[in-house]
Motif scaffolding. Structure first.
Motif, PDB file in Angstrom:
ATOM      1  N   PRO A 109      -2.744  -7.448  10.311  1.00 10.89           N
ATOM      2  CA  PRO A 109      -2.846  -7.919  11.701  1.00 10.89           C
ATOM      3  C   PRO A 109      -1.693  -7.484  12.590  1.00 10.89           C
ATOM      4  N   GLY A 110      -0.640  -6.949  12.019  1.00  6.44           N
ATOM      5  CA  GLY A 110       0.505  -6.532  12.815  1.00  6.44           C
ATOM      6  C   GLY A 110       0.685  -5.038  12.813  1.00  6.44           C
ATOM      7  N   VAL A 111       1.909  -4.615  13.006  1.00  4.70           N
ATOM      8  CA  VAL A 111       2.249  -3.191  13.040  1.00  4.70           C
ATOM      9  C   VAL A 111       3.355  -2.942  12.022  1.00  4.70           C
ATOM     10  N   VAL A 112       3.163  -1.956  11.166  1.00  2.00           N
ATOM     11  CA  VAL A 112       4.209  -1.543  10.222  1.00  2.00           C
ATOM     12  C   VAL A 112       5.048  -0.493  10.929  1.00  2.00           C
ATOM     13  N   LYS A 113       6.295  -0.840  11.221  1.00  2.00           N
ATOM     14  CA  LYS A 113       7.115   0.085  12.013  1.00  2.00           C
ATOM     15  C   LYS A 113       8.556   0.059  11.536  1.00  2.00           C
ATOM     16  N   PRO A 114       9.285   1.138  11.822  1.00  2.00           N
ATOM     17  CA  PRO A 114      10.696   1.192  11.450  1.00  2.00           C
ATOM     18  C   PRO A 114      11.519   0.237  12.324  1.00  2.00           C
ATOM     19  N   PRO A 115      12.792   0.024  11.935  1.00  2.00           N
ATOM     20  CA  PRO A 115      13.531   0.741  10.889  1.00  2.00           C
ATOM     21  C   PRO A 115      13.160   0.293   9.487  1.00  2.00           C
ATOM     22  N   PHE A 116      13.174   1.231   8.536  1.00  2.00           N
ATOM     23  CA  PHE A 116      12.859   0.960   7.147  1.00  2.00           C
ATOM     24  C   PHE A 116      14.124   1.047   6.296  1.00  2.00           C
ATOM     25  N   ASN A 117      14.180   0.191   5.289  1.00  2.00           N
ATOM     26  CA  ASN A 117      15.254   0.263   4.296  1.00  2.00           C
ATOM     27  C   ASN A 117      14.760   1.197   3.194  1.00  2.00           C
ATOM     28  N   ASP A 118      14.995   2.481   3.383  1.00  2.00           N
ATOM     29  CA  ASP A 118      14.422   3.475   2.475  1.00  2.00           C
ATOM     30  C   ASP A 118      14.892   3.283   1.031  1.00  2.00           C
ATOM     31  N   SER A 119      16.155   2.949   0.836  1.00  2.00           N
ATOM     32  CA  SER A 119      16.670   2.824  -0.526  1.00  2.00           C
ATOM     33  C   SER A 119      16.024   1.652  -1.259  1.00  2.00           C
ATOM     34  N   ALA A 120      15.863   0.508  -0.588  1.00  2.00           N
ATOM     35  CA  ALA A 120      15.227  -0.648  -1.221  1.00  2.00           C
ATOM     36  C   ALA A 120      13.752  -0.374  -1.471  1.00  2.00           C
ATOM     37  N   ARG A 121      13.085   0.254  -0.518  1.00  2.00           N
ATOM     38  CA  ARG A 121      11.682   0.592  -0.705  1.00  2.00           C
ATOM     39  C   ARG A 121      11.509   1.580  -1.859  1.00  2.00           C
ATOM     40  N   GLN A 122      12.394   2.553  -1.936  1.00  2.00           N
ATOM     41  CA  GLN A 122      12.334   3.521  -3.026  1.00  2.00           C
ATOM     42  C   GLN A 122      12.528   2.814  -4.366  1.00  2.00           C
ATOM     43  N   ALA A 123      13.460   1.860  -4.426  1.00  2.00           N
ATOM     44  CA  ALA A 123      13.690   1.110  -5.660  1.00  2.00           C
ATOM     45  C   ALA A 123      12.454   0.328  -6.081  1.00  2.00           C
ATOM     46  N   ALA A 124      11.647  -0.075  -5.112  1.00  2.00           N
ATOM     47  CA  ALA A 124      10.416  -0.811  -5.394  1.00  2.00           C
ATOM     48  C   ALA A 124       9.224   0.111  -5.643  1.00  2.00           C
ATOM     49  N   GLY A 125       9.427   1.414  -5.570  1.00  2.00           N
ATOM     50  CA  GLY A 125       8.338   2.362  -5.777  1.00  2.00           C
ATOM     51  C   GLY A 125       7.494   2.607  -4.543  1.00  2.00           C
ATOM     52  N   LEU A 126       7.942   2.077  -3.395  1.00  2.00           N
ATOM     53  CA  LEU A 126       7.205   2.273  -2.148  1.00  2.00           C
ATOM     54  C   LEU A 126       7.789   3.510  -1.473  1.00  2.00           C
ATOM     55  N   THR A 127       7.281   4.661  -1.877  1.00  2.00           N
ATOM     56  CA  THR A 127       7.879   5.933  -1.495  1.00  2.00           C
ATOM     57  C   THR A 127       7.435   6.370  -0.101  1.00  2.00           C
ATOM     58  N   LEU A 128       8.095   7.390   0.415  1.00  2.00           N
ATOM     59  CA  LEU A 128       7.849   7.834   1.782  1.00  2.00           C
ATOM     60  C   LEU A 128       6.420   8.311   2.024  1.00  2.00           C
ATOM     61  N   ASP A 129       5.714   8.708   0.962  1.00  2.00           N
ATOM     62  CA  ASP A 129       4.345   9.157   1.190  1.00  2.00           C
ATOM     63  C   ASP A 129       3.448   8.008   1.661  1.00  2.00           C
ATOM     64  N   TYR A 130       3.876   6.767   1.450  1.00  2.00           N
ATOM     65  CA  TYR A 130       3.131   5.630   1.995  1.00  2.00           C
ATOM     66  C   TYR A 130       3.421   5.454   3.494  1.00  2.00           C
ATOM     67  N   TYR A 131       4.680   5.328   3.843  1.00  2.00           N
ATOM     68  CA  TYR A 131       5.024   4.865   5.198  1.00  2.00           C
ATOM     69  C   TYR A 131       5.791   5.899   6.020  1.00  2.00           C
ATOM     70  N   GLY A 132       6.138   7.034   5.451  1.00  2.00           N
ATOM     71  CA  GLY A 132       6.975   7.995   6.151  1.00  2.00           C
ATOM     72  C   GLY A 132       6.387   8.475   7.459  1.00  2.00           C
ATOM     73  N   THR A 133       5.086   8.691   7.497  1.00  2.00           N
ATOM     74  CA  THR A 133       4.469   9.158   8.731  1.00  2.00           C
ATOM     75  C   THR A 133       4.510   8.092   9.826  1.00  2.00           C
ATOM     76  N   LEU A 134       4.610   6.818   9.428  1.00  2.00           N
ATOM     77  CA  LEU A 134       4.705   5.756  10.421  1.00  2.00           C
ATOM     78  C   LEU A 134       6.050   5.864  11.154  1.00  2.00           C
ATOM     79  N   ALA A 135       7.111   6.160  10.384  1.00  2.00           N
ATOM     80  CA  ALA A 135       8.416   6.337  11.000  1.00  2.00           C
ATOM     81  C   ALA A 135       8.414   7.554  11.923  1.00  2.00           C
ATOM     82  N   ALA A 136       7.712   8.605  11.506  1.00  2.00           N
ATOM     83  CA  ALA A 136       7.711   9.831  12.288  1.00  2.00           C
ATOM     84  C   ALA A 136       6.993   9.689  13.609  1.00  2.00           C
ATOM     85  N   THR A 137       6.044   8.737  13.674  1.00  2.00           N
ATOM     86  CA  THR A 137       5.241   8.613  14.893  1.00  2.00           C
ATOM     87  C   THR A 137       5.675   7.441  15.759  1.00  2.00           C
ATOM     88  N   ASP A 138       6.748   6.726  15.339  1.00  2.00           N
ATOM     89  CA  ASP A 138       7.188   5.567  16.136  1.00  2.00           C
ATOM     90  C   ASP A 138       7.720   6.014  17.505  1.00  2.00           C
TER      91      ASP A 138
END
Length: 275
Positions: free
Chosen positions: A246-275
């Motif tokens: 129901p909301g918007v997934v938008k940056p800023p992202f904590n890339d290191s914490a997301r990477q540690a959780a296995g949530l890699t840039l191929d999931y959300y990276g394009t969202l950061a690029a289009t913000d």
């Protein structure tokens, strides 16, 4: 309504135990029921059977008053006791609802899944119960308590939109809502530290590290289900977020914490690029 540990103690199946947690409105009783359910499951006292439907809308206590998000007082970022209490209360409410989200995931979607699925989500629920207890204790030390301030039920409402689909639930709750916590919590910890509240900062730091594991659990089961269905995980996640979040997934992202959780840039990276 209070079901609490008595309801868990009388449960014979994992579905009954999960429902007992969900049907417990009293916050402290819910936290204790969650931990009791996890202990009962780990001890082998609950059958891996799904003989009871999960409630669509768990009961809530009289306090906190639930209001629309737009009607919540704007939280100040200063170091006053009032500002710190408001922030900790908001975190406590998230953890209270997160207990339900974990046990609902196990009880609603566990049928047909490996036992490890239930293991994981009950461990998450027990963590959320511990987080709630830590935050409630801290609020009391500051002269407040959970329920003293208004809150909103947006977290549960967002999850309820995914009651029909495990992949959607995993995409929205651990991989979007909880992942957002990885983005914003470190800055909150820094504010508490800057204002000399090391106790609250330590609690939030512990929660932050536990939430990395929770997001990792969600990501792992999401990927497993996608692999079983022979669909691309990142593409599927983006599609589900577009349709169900129901909301918007938008940056800023904590890339290191997301990477540690296995949530890699191929999931959300394009969202950061289009913000």
């Amino acid at each position: 309504m209070i079901v609490g540990r008595d309801g868990v103690a009388s449960a014979k199946t994992i579905a009954q135990a999960c429902a007992a947690v969900l049907l417990t409105a009293d916050p402290r009783e819910k936290a204790m029921a969650a931990r009791a359910a996890r202990r009962a499951w780990t001890a082998g006292r609950l059958a891996h059977r799904f003989d009871l439907a999960m409630p669509d809308a768990p009961p809530r206590p009289d306090r906190p008053e639930l209001v629309a998000p737009r009607d919540l007082p704007r939280r100040k970022r200063g170091g006053s006791d009032r500002a710190r209490v408001a922030m900790l209360h908001a975190f406590a409410h998230i953890e209270y609802v997160a207990i339900d989200l974990a046990f609902d995931c196990a009880g609603r979607f566990g049928e047909g899944m490996p036992r490890g699925f239930v293991d994981d989500w009950l461990s998450v629920g027990a963590d959320e119960a511990m987080h709630f207890a830590l935050l409630d204790r801290r609020l009391r030390a500051l002269g407040a308590h959970y329920g003293a301030l208004p809150a909103h039920d947006g977290l549960w409402e967002a999850a309820a939109r995914t009651n029909d689909d495990l992949l959607a639930r995993l995409a929205v709750v651990p991989m979007a809502l909880e992942a957002r916590g990885l983005d914003v919590t470190p800055a909150t910890v820094e504010r508490f530290e800057a204002n000399g509240d090391e106790t609250s900062a330590r609690i939030l730091t512990r929660i932050f590290h536990d939430e990395i594991r929770h997001v990792a659990i969600g990501q792992r089961w999401f990927r497993s289900c996608c692999d079983a269905a022979d669909i691309a995980p990142a593409k599927t996640w983006k599609s589900l977020i577009a349709a169900r979040f129901p909301g918007v997934v938008k940056p800023p992202f904590n890339d290191s914490a997301r990477q540690a959780a296995g949530l890699t840039l191929d999931y959300y990276g394009t969202l950061a690029a289009t913000d």
